[in-house]
Scaffold this motif. Structure first.
Motif, PDB file in Angstrom:
ATOM      1  N   ASP A  53      16.161   4.618  -8.900  1.00 40.87           N
ATOM      2  CA  ASP A  53      15.894   6.013  -8.556  1.00 40.87           C
ATOM      3  C   ASP A  53      14.640   6.184  -7.692  1.00 40.87           C
ATOM      4  N   ALA A  54      14.232   5.120  -7.005  1.00 46.17           N
ATOM      5  CA  ALA A  54      13.115   5.176  -6.054  1.00 46.17           C
ATOM      6  C   ALA A  54      13.503   4.401  -4.795  1.00 46.17           C
ATOM      7  N   ASP A  55      12.870   4.726  -3.687  1.00 43.55           N
ATOM      8  CA  ASP A  55      13.125   4.009  -2.434  1.00 43.55           C
ATOM      9  C   ASP A  55      12.609   2.577  -2.537  1.00 43.55           C
ATOM     10  N   HIS A  56      13.306   1.651  -1.867  1.00 47.85           N
ATOM     11  CA  HIS A  56      12.883   0.246  -1.827  1.00 47.85           C
ATOM     12  C   HIS A  56      13.243  -0.361  -0.480  1.00 47.85           C
ATOM     13  N   THR A  57      12.539  -1.424  -0.135  1.00 50.50           N
ATOM     14  CA  THR A  57      12.860  -2.223   1.040  1.00 50.50           C
ATOM     15  C   THR A  57      13.368  -3.569   0.558  1.00 50.50           C
ATOM     16  N   VAL A  58      14.517  -3.969   1.070  1.00 47.37           N
ATOM     17  CA  VAL A  58      15.081  -5.280   0.738  1.00 47.37           C
ATOM     18  C   VAL A  58      15.010  -6.135   1.995  1.00 47.37           C
ATOM     19  N   HIS A  59      14.434  -7.320   1.843  1.00 40.46           N
ATOM     20  CA  HIS A  59      14.302  -8.268   2.944  1.00 40.46           C
ATOM     21  C   HIS A  59      15.398  -9.316   2.802  1.00 40.46           C
ATOM     22  N   VAL A  60      16.026  -9.652   3.920  1.00 41.94           N
ATOM     23  CA  VAL A  60      17.099 -10.644   3.936  1.00 41.94           C
ATOM     24  C   VAL A  60      16.743 -11.719   4.953  1.00 41.94           C
ATOM     25  N   LEU A  61      16.688 -12.947   4.489  1.00 38.31           N
ATOM     26  CA  LEU A  61      16.399 -14.101   5.343  1.00 38.31           C
ATOM     27  C   LEU A  61      17.555 -15.089   5.183  1.00 38.31           C
ATOM     28  N   VAL A  62      18.170 -15.462   6.303  1.00 34.35           N
ATOM     29  CA  VAL A  62      19.306 -16.379   6.265  1.00 34.35           C
ATOM     30  C   VAL A  62      18.963 -17.619   7.082  1.00 34.35           C
ATOM     31  N   GLU A  63      19.071 -18.765   6.431  1.00 29.47           N
ATOM     32  CA  GLU A  63      18.904 -20.040   7.127  1.00 29.47           C
ATOM     33  C   GLU A  63      20.279 -20.667   7.288  1.00 29.47           C
ATOM     34  N   ARG A  64      20.551 -21.117   8.474  1.00 24.67           N
ATOM     35  CA  ARG A  64      21.817 -21.782   8.781  1.00 24.67           C
ATOM     36  C   ARG A  64      21.463 -23.175   9.241  1.00 24.67           C
ATOM     37  N   GLY A  65      21.882 -24.157   8.453  1.00 24.84           N
ATOM     38  CA  GLY A  65      21.405 -25.508   8.707  1.00 24.84           C
ATOM     39  C   GLY A  65      19.932 -25.517   8.376  1.00 24.84           C
ATOM     40  N   ASP A  66      19.115 -25.955   9.275  1.00 21.30           N
ATOM     41  CA  ASP A  66      17.673 -25.984   9.053  1.00 21.30           C
ATOM     42  C   ASP A  66      16.931 -24.944   9.884  1.00 21.30           C
ATOM     43  N   GLU A  67      17.653 -23.954  10.408  1.00 24.27           N
ATOM     44  CA  GLU A  67      17.026 -22.957  11.266  1.00 24.27           C
ATOM     45  C   GLU A  67      17.184 -21.557  10.696  1.00 24.27           C
ATOM     46  N   VAL A  68      16.214 -20.698  10.971  1.00 23.21           N
ATOM     47  CA  VAL A  68      16.335 -19.298  10.586  1.00 23.21           C
ATOM     48  C   VAL A  68      17.340 -18.661  11.538  1.00 23.21           C
ATOM     49  N   ALA A  69      18.442 -18.163  10.956  1.00 16.27           N
ATOM     50  CA  ALA A  69      19.498 -17.559  11.759  1.00 16.27           C
ATOM     51  C   ALA A  69      19.393 -16.037  11.770  1.00 16.27           C
ATOM     52  N   PHE A  70      18.716 -15.494  10.758  1.00 13.30           N
ATOM     53  CA  PHE A  70      18.663 -14.040  10.632  1.00 13.30           C
ATOM     54  C   PHE A  70      17.525 -13.679   9.697  1.00 13.30           C
ATOM     55  N   TRP A  71      16.785 -12.610  10.053  1.00 18.38           N
ATOM     56  CA  TRP A  71      15.743 -12.107   9.169  1.00 18.38           C
ATOM     57  C   TRP A  71      15.558 -10.635   9.476  1.00 18.38           C
ATOM     58  N   SER A  72      15.785  -9.799   8.481  1.00 13.97           N
ATOM     59  CA  SER A  72      15.646  -8.374   8.692  1.00 13.97           C
ATOM     60  C   SER A  72      15.292  -7.690   7.375  1.00 13.97           C
ATOM     61  N   SER A  73      14.829  -6.458   7.482  1.00  8.95           N
ATOM     62  CA  SER A  73      14.477  -5.654   6.315  1.00  8.95           C
ATOM     63  C   SER A  73      15.289  -4.369   6.341  1.00  8.95           C
ATOM     64  N   TYR A  74      15.631  -3.882   5.158  1.00  8.12           N
ATOM     65  CA  TYR A  74      16.448  -2.689   5.029  1.00  8.12           C
ATOM     66  C   TYR A  74      15.747  -1.699   4.121  1.00  8.12           C
ATOM     67  N   ASP A  75      15.418  -0.528   4.660  1.00  5.83           N
ATOM     68  CA  ASP A  75      14.813   0.538   3.876  1.00  5.83           C
ATOM     69  C   ASP A  75      15.950   1.309   3.214  1.00  5.83           C
ATOM     70  N   LEU A  76      15.994   1.232   1.895  1.00  6.43           N
ATOM     71  CA  LEU A  76      17.084   1.842   1.142  1.00  6.43           C
ATOM     72  C   LEU A  76      16.557   3.026   0.343  1.00  6.43           C
ATOM     73  N   SER A  77      17.193   4.157   0.528  1.00  6.00           N
ATOM     74  CA  SER A  77      16.805   5.370  -0.194  1.00  6.00           C
ATOM     75  C   SER A  77      17.204   5.266  -1.656  1.00  6.00           C
ATOM     76  N   ALA A  78      16.491   6.012  -2.494  1.00  2.31           N
ATOM     77  CA  ALA A  78      16.852   6.105  -3.908  1.00  2.31           C
ATOM     78  C   ALA A  78      18.264   6.669  -3.989  1.00  2.31           C
ATOM     79  N   ALA A  79      19.110   6.027  -4.752  1.00  2.00           N
ATOM     80  CA  ALA A  79      20.486   6.484  -4.772  1.00  2.00           C
ATOM     81  C   ALA A  79      21.114   6.481  -6.157  1.00  2.00           C
ATOM     82  N   GLY A  80      20.718   5.608  -7.037  1.00  2.00           N
ATOM     83  CA  GLY A  80      21.316   5.553  -8.358  1.00  2.00           C
ATOM     84  C   GLY A  80      22.588   4.743  -8.404  1.00  2.00           C
TER      85      GLY A  80
END
Length: 156
Positions: A53-80
């Protein structure tokens, strides 16, 4: 030795041999892990959702093989409890993109990450969802062989 003992021994030998061959069947055969390079898999989807019931930021880091393939953050509103999942669009959307993936999730500025690695299992495809739960902790839900894996189209 009479003929009865010889036949019985032969039968025992044949039975033991058949049991041994049955026990080993598949050890040298092809299974899901052997169909593709070791430790590789596809990701059918990756998504994040906030059920707190509060806003949060979720960070996602994806490694493919030995390299960083993706890294981003998502601001998620409180939703329940009825919060909609947000799809994380990344390099796994191509069904042919099999690799060894390590997917890491973190909430806000916390130091601990939840990690999932495809190298630890022998399935062909996975769906991942990171959920900020009602106590602001992070849960990781893994779907083995989701339907989207058979279609080659990422899930929304």
């Amino acid at each position: 030795m009479n003929g009865w003992e010889s036949t019985l021994s032969r039968r025992r030998l044949l039975a033991a041999t058949a049991a041994g061959v049955s026990a080993l069947a598949g050890c040298g055969g092809v299974n899901a892990q052997n169909d593709r390079p070791e430790g590789t898999a596809s990701l059918g989807y990756v998504r994040v959702v906030n059920r707190h019931d509060a806003d949060h930021t979720v960070h996602v880091l994806v490694e493919r093989g030995d390299e960083v393939a993706f890294w981003s953050s998502y601001d998620l509103s409180a939703a329940g409890e009825d919060a909609a999942a947000v799809a994380v669009e990344g390099p796994w959307a191509d069904a042919a993109a099999e690799a060894a993936y390590e997917v890491h999730f973190r909430v806000d500025d916390r130091s601990e990450w939840k990690t999932f690695s495809t190298a630890e299992s022998d399935l062909d495809c996975y769906g991942l969802e990171a959920r900020v739960n009602d106590d602001a902790g992070l849960g990781l839900w893994v779907e083995h062989e989701p339907d989207v894996c058979g279609t080659g189209t990422p899930a929304e």
